[in-house]
Enzyme design. Structure first.
Site, PDB file in Angstrom:
ATOM      1  N   HIS A  70      -3.102  -4.303  -2.908  1.00 35.40           N
ATOM      2  CA  HIS A  70      -2.271  -3.655  -1.981  1.00 35.40           C
ATOM      3  C   HIS A  70      -1.570  -4.617  -0.913  1.00 35.40           C
ATOM      4  O   HIS A  70      -0.531  -4.505  -0.638  1.00 35.40           O
ATOM      5  CB  HIS A  70      -2.471  -2.497  -1.069  1.00 35.40           C
ATOM      6  CG  HIS A  70      -2.594  -1.320  -1.947  1.00 35.40           C
ATOM      7  ND1 HIS A  70      -1.586  -0.477  -2.383  1.00 35.40           N
ATOM      8  CD2 HIS A  70      -3.621  -0.397  -2.380  1.00 35.40           C
ATOM      9  CE1 HIS A  70      -1.531   0.639  -3.276  1.00 35.40           C
ATOM     10  NE2 HIS A  70      -2.867   0.783  -3.364  1.00 35.40           N
ATOM     11  N   CYS A 124      -4.825   6.092  -7.394  1.00 34.45           N
ATOM     12  CA  CYS A 124      -4.200   5.504  -6.014  1.00 34.45           C
ATOM     13  C   CYS A 124      -3.549   6.656  -5.273  1.00 34.45           C
ATOM     14  O   CYS A 124      -2.855   7.492  -5.828  1.00 34.45           O
ATOM     15  CB  CYS A 124      -3.036   4.438  -6.381  1.00 34.45           C
ATOM     16  SG  CYS A 124      -2.491   3.683  -4.809  1.00 34.45           S
ATOM     17  N   LEU A 125      -3.954   6.621  -3.944  1.00 32.27           N
ATOM     18  CA  LEU A 125      -3.255   7.542  -2.904  1.00 32.27           C
ATOM     19  C   LEU A 125      -1.626   7.665  -3.141  1.00 32.27           C
ATOM     20  O   LEU A 125      -1.003   8.487  -2.977  1.00 32.27           O
ATOM     21  CB  LEU A 125      -3.847   7.578  -1.803  1.00 32.27           C
ATOM     22  CG  LEU A 125      -5.277   7.876  -1.468  1.00 32.27           C
ATOM     23  CD1 LEU A 125      -5.709   7.714  -0.078  1.00 32.27           C
ATOM     24  CD2 LEU A 125      -5.678   9.168  -1.928  1.00 32.27           C
ATOM     25  N   HIS A 174      -8.763  -3.636  -5.330  1.00 34.20           N
ATOM     26  CA  HIS A 174      -7.690  -2.671  -5.335  1.00 34.20           C
ATOM     27  C   HIS A 174      -6.993  -2.745  -3.861  1.00 34.20           C
ATOM     28  O   HIS A 174      -5.730  -2.789  -3.811  1.00 34.20           O
ATOM     29  CB  HIS A 174      -8.252  -1.290  -5.902  1.00 34.20           C
ATOM     30  CG  HIS A 174      -6.933  -0.401  -5.663  1.00 34.20           C
ATOM     31  ND1 HIS A 174      -6.606   0.414  -7.057  1.00 34.20           N
ATOM     32  CD2 HIS A 174      -6.250   0.304  -4.749  1.00 34.20           C
ATOM     33  CE1 HIS A 174      -5.524   1.059  -6.600  1.00 34.20           C
ATOM     34  NE2 HIS A 174      -5.444   1.400  -5.237  1.00 34.20           N
ATOM     35  N   GLU A 175      -7.797  -2.544  -2.954  1.00 30.32           N
ATOM     36  CA  GLU A 175      -7.050  -2.614  -1.590  1.00 30.32           C
ATOM     37  C   GLU A 175      -6.421  -3.974  -1.490  1.00 30.32           C
ATOM     38  O   GLU A 175      -5.588  -4.076  -0.702  1.00 30.32           O
ATOM     39  CB  GLU A 175      -7.984  -2.242  -0.769  1.00 30.32           C
ATOM     40  CG  GLU A 175      -8.635  -0.848  -0.721  1.00 30.32           C
ATOM     41  CD  GLU A 175      -7.554   0.228  -0.975  1.00 30.32           C
ATOM     42  OE1 GLU A 175      -6.446   0.337  -0.281  1.00 30.32           O
ATOM     43  OE2 GLU A 175      -7.843   1.439  -1.935  1.00 30.32           O
ATOM     44  N   GLY A 221     -10.548   4.323  -0.239  1.00 33.37           N
ATOM     45  CA  GLY A 221      -9.920   3.113   0.237  1.00 33.37           C
ATOM     46  C   GLY A 221      -8.313   3.509   0.654  1.00 33.37           C
ATOM     47  O   GLY A 221      -7.706   4.398   0.094  1.00 33.37           O
ATOM     48  N   GLN A 242       0.270   1.545   2.716  1.00 32.49           N
ATOM     49  CA  GLN A 242       0.073   2.911   2.027  1.00 32.49           C
ATOM     50  C   GLN A 242       0.339   4.007   3.374  1.00 32.49           C
ATOM     51  O   GLN A 242       0.669   5.287   2.884  1.00 32.49           O
ATOM     52  CB  GLN A 242      -1.233   3.051   1.280  1.00 32.49           C
ATOM     53  CG  GLN A 242      -1.414   2.348  -0.050  1.00 32.49           C
ATOM     54  CD  GLN A 242      -2.685   2.875  -0.503  1.00 32.49           C
ATOM     55  OE1 GLN A 242      -3.879   2.422  -0.033  1.00 32.49           O
ATOM     56  NE2 GLN A 242      -2.563   3.837  -1.427  1.00 32.49           N
TER      57      GLN A 242
END
Length: 161
Positions: free
Chosen positions: A136, A90-91, A132-133, A46, A51
């Site tokens: 963000h 998480c990236l 999760h996304e 994702g 991000q």
């Protein structure tokens, strides 16, 4: 298509409530394509616009299931139920993983790249990735929900969102 640079924590854009998308045009379509390429390049499941430094309510999820790539523009959660606890990464937080409890089921409403509204219901890992996304887009980081951080040997098969 282009690979965009992942914004790392701490960065102000990661903790902002993002602006709604108002224009559904070629620029948006290109951004979504770039987000997909960036997510794949970094082995994510994702990616949210903040991000890659963009303050807009855009996120994608692809967990390699029958849904394929889910593009969510201006998503909102309509309903949740149940509970699941599992590992998340998480990236924007490389090499950091923690156990997070989230609803097991989520129902969302969002728009696709052409501005068409859709509803989606998801369970288990897909529900986790979607939530999760969307977090963000609201400036909420998974680290604020971690009950316990995980060591590397506990991470067999965990993917970053």
């Amino acid at each position: 298509m282009a690979i965009r640079k992942i914004v790392m924590y701490p960065a102000e854009v990661l903790e902002k409530n993002c602006r709604p998308v108002e224009k559904f045009d070629r620029k948006l379509a290109k951004l979504l394509d770039d987000m997909y390429d960036t997510m794949i390049e970094h082995d994510g499941v994702g990616l949210a616009a903040p991000q890659i430094g963009i303050d807009e309510r855009i996120a994608i999820v692809d967990i390699d299931d029958e849904y394929g790539t889910i593009e969510m523009i201006n998503p909102c959660i309509i309903n949740t139920s149940g509970e699941q606890t599992g590992p998340e990464g998480c990236l924007s937080f490389p090499d950091l993983f923690g156990e997070v409890t989230r609803p097991n089921y989520v129902k969302i409403e969002a728009f696709d790249r052409k501005g068409k509204k859709f509803t989606l219901e998801a369970e288990e890992f897909l529900a986790r990735a979607i939530q999760h996304e969307i977090d963000h887009l609201d400036g909420v980081l998974f680290t604020s929900k971690v009950s316990r951080y995980l060591e590397e040997d506990e991470l067999k098969g965990v993917e970053s969102e």
